[in-house]
Design an enzyme around this catalytic site. Structure first.
Site, PDB file in Angstrom:
ATOM      1  N   ARG A 187       0.924  -1.690  -0.272  1.00  0.00           N
ATOM      2  CA  ARG A 187      -0.182   0.009   0.522  1.00  0.00           C
ATOM      3  C   ARG A 187       0.634   1.047   0.303  1.00  0.00           C
ATOM      4  O   ARG A 187       1.855   1.429   0.780  1.00  0.00           O
ATOM      5  CB  ARG A 187      -0.866  -0.336   1.028  1.00  0.00           C
ATOM      6  CG  ARG A 187      -2.481  -0.786   1.001  1.00  0.00           C
ATOM      7  CD  ARG A 187      -3.355  -0.680   0.071  1.00  0.00           C
ATOM      8  NE  ARG A 187      -4.656  -1.184  -0.016  1.00  0.00           N
ATOM      9  CZ  ARG A 187      -4.930  -2.757  -0.747  1.00  0.00           C
ATOM     10  NH1 ARG A 187      -3.343  -2.708  -1.268  1.00  0.00           N
ATOM     11  NH2 ARG A 187      -5.515  -3.172  -0.772  1.00  0.00           N
ATOM     12  N   HIS A 224      -1.312   0.053 -10.130  1.00  0.00           N
ATOM     13  CA  HIS A 224      -1.721  -0.668  -9.413  1.00  0.00           C
ATOM     14  C   HIS A 224      -2.226  -2.038  -9.909  1.00  0.00           C
ATOM     15  O   HIS A 224      -3.551  -2.539  -9.730  1.00  0.00           O
ATOM     16  CB  HIS A 224      -3.552   0.192  -8.254  1.00  0.00           C
ATOM     17  CG  HIS A 224      -2.838  -1.016  -7.435  1.00  0.00           C
ATOM     18  ND1 HIS A 224      -3.397  -0.241  -5.812  1.00  0.00           N
ATOM     19  CD2 HIS A 224      -3.148  -2.199  -6.717  1.00  0.00           C
ATOM     20  CE1 HIS A 224      -3.810  -1.219  -4.514  1.00  0.00           C
ATOM     21  NE2 HIS A 224      -3.582  -2.289  -5.388  1.00  0.00           N
ATOM     22  N   GLU A 226      -3.222   7.933  -4.308  1.00  0.00           N
ATOM     23  CA  GLU A 226      -2.815   7.022  -5.348  1.00  0.00           C
ATOM     24  C   GLU A 226      -4.896   6.984  -6.128  1.00  0.00           C
ATOM     25  O   GLU A 226      -5.328   6.934  -4.859  1.00  0.00           O
ATOM     26  CB  GLU A 226      -2.828   5.560  -4.764  1.00  0.00           C
ATOM     27  CG  GLU A 226      -3.329   4.571  -5.930  1.00  0.00           C
ATOM     28  CD  GLU A 226      -3.117   2.652  -5.592  1.00  0.00           C
ATOM     29  OE1 GLU A 226      -1.893   3.022  -4.952  1.00  0.00           O
ATOM     30  OE2 GLU A 226      -3.921   2.288  -5.495  1.00  0.00           O
TER      31      GLU A 226
END
Lengths: 300, 300
Positions: free
Chosen positions: B213, B261, B242
């Site tokens: 993360r 991602h 993000e």
């Protein structure tokens, strides 16, 4: 020969001198040498005195040396084949993973733009040529849950491969495997092993990795296949022509990752060449069989 | 419950419906359901009827769900932790190899410009967090001749790791390992696990890979370290913020490889989520222990 006299050329080199000594040899001038450790190119290769019975070459692929080798049939030439195998296999795996995972796009991107790429996991990878590099690649790819197909001249069982096929089975492999890693030596027989016919049989998601020699792929056919988006892409550490000239269409292709013949980077190469030299000098001193003698008939 | 009633939300999904049936469950409306298989986000999560005793979440990292989980202590929540582990570990290996092998430069180059990069071989790789992803990474890196150091909360022996250390040993790891793969869950305790202090201890050739993360790395500190060329580089599949906004300095860094991602790409994610759903529905039907229950106290 308790301590064979070994000349190191074309210039002195501390690492190789230490390796010669550690292997039980004694550095010597060329005209007094029993053997030559050569870390130069093929063009500046010296005339060999009759005392020299063995020449260690610095390259794993010796296609540019074959005329010299054939001109001195009384001398044993050894290549560095296998010495750099794990370096090059690591780079091949890096190119394959980077290609399949979309890094050719992502590394150039300047915005967040996800694509639903495939995994490498679950795919079939054909390893074309399973000498030292192909074998090391297979070992490194083993835990990635891929089906590994090894193609060799003879079709011998390759350790770690799920299937081992002879080169005459290649036509069916181009159509059935997902990805291709080219690790075959450059010979007359392997020139343009991958051309328009082979590329046309590959799948739209197929990546082809070449860490062997540029001549194994027909560059024009590859550029056409990439531009037509007929294959997933190409990861190339070697090209034809090499170096790849400025402005060549491969530089701009969003389906190509080009690395400039660095699978075996210089500092690693010197270190591994020294290891091979030490081992072969020890064998030479003991009268044992040397590692990687070049065979004139097969051309590597 | 011979065939438990399972609701699939927020919308119908053929793959998950087939998985529920294959696991021995029966798709049902929410108000008649014993369990909920949820493939949406945390914000549109429905109010649960009292009949629902189990909720399968679609994500491996459930930090955004913890408030919901804590608000329904009588319900068992399971995450998808481990379901995507091999996908993400493959991507982590791709980022690490690509980084170390100079692809951040080479993939953007338009001319032949070799650099004497290091190999990954022979280096020490610290795997920070050794749950499913870290474990799968260690298995995949095993043949690459690297020294693998696994860091966990407890310091338990991690299979395949050459050394297993507890998290309080991290300070010495930042200074001694060559490269870092961040696979720890996002919790209050792991926020900015890598900040300016940690980056300052790393080596000039060190690469840091984050597939966990974005919050685990202090982005501003990372940008500063990259601009000052204090570390080798960063391979990031997750970022903070993000998505990484247009114009963010990380996009332009020649020492960063950003993937948006996609370590677990959508089609692979659906396939693996369905496999996990089938397995957990079968366990739920049999009254067995479910895979990956979320623990309120540890936060994942």
């Amino acid at each position: 020969l308790s301590r064979p006299a070994i000349h190191i050329g074309p210039s002195d080199n501390d690492g190789l001198t230490a390796a010669v000594r550690a292997g039980g040899g004694e550095p010597a001038p060329l005209d007094a040498a029993n053997a030559l450790v050569w870390h130069g190119g093929a063009t500046d290769f010296p005339e060999l005195p009759a005392s020299v019975r063995w020449v260690q070459l610095p390259a794993a692929g010796v296609e540019t040396w074959m005329e010299l080798v054939r001109g001195a049939p009384e001398v044993t030439f050894t290549s560095a084949a296998g010495a750099y195998a794990t370096d090059v296999a690591e780079h091949a795996l890096a190119l394959l993973l980077a290609g399949v995972r979309g890094f050719a796009r992502y590394a150039r991107a300047d915005r967040w733009d996800p694509v639903d790429d495939r995994l490498l996991e679950g795919s079939t990878v054909a390893v074309v040529g399973a000498g030292g590099i192909g074998q090391a690649f297979i070992e490194r790819a083993a835990p990635l849950d891929v089906e590994l197909v090894a193609i060799t001249r003879s079709g011998r069982d390759v350790p770690g491969a799920h299937r081992s096929l002879a080169v005459d089975r290649l036509p069916e492999v181009w159509a059935s495997a997902d990805h291709f890693v080219i690790c075959a030596p450059a010979t007359d027989a392997t020139r343009h092993l991958v051309g328009s016919e082979q590329l046309a049989q590959m799948q739209p998601h197929s990546w082809i990795v070449n860490i062997a020699r540029g001549s194994l792929i027909d560059t024009d056919a590859l550029v056409e296949a990439l531009q037509a988006e007929r294959i997933g892409g190409a990861g190339l550490d070697v090209t034809d022509p090499e170096p790849l000239p400025d402005g060549h269409p491969l530089w701009a292709s969003p389906r190509a990752i080009i690395t400039p013949h660095v699978a075996n980077p210089p500092s690693a190469q010197w270190r591994k060449l020294a290891e091979r030299v030490q081992e072969n000098v020890a064998r030479f001193a003991a009268g044992e069989r040397l590692i990687a003698p070049v065979e004139q008939d097969r051309g590597y």
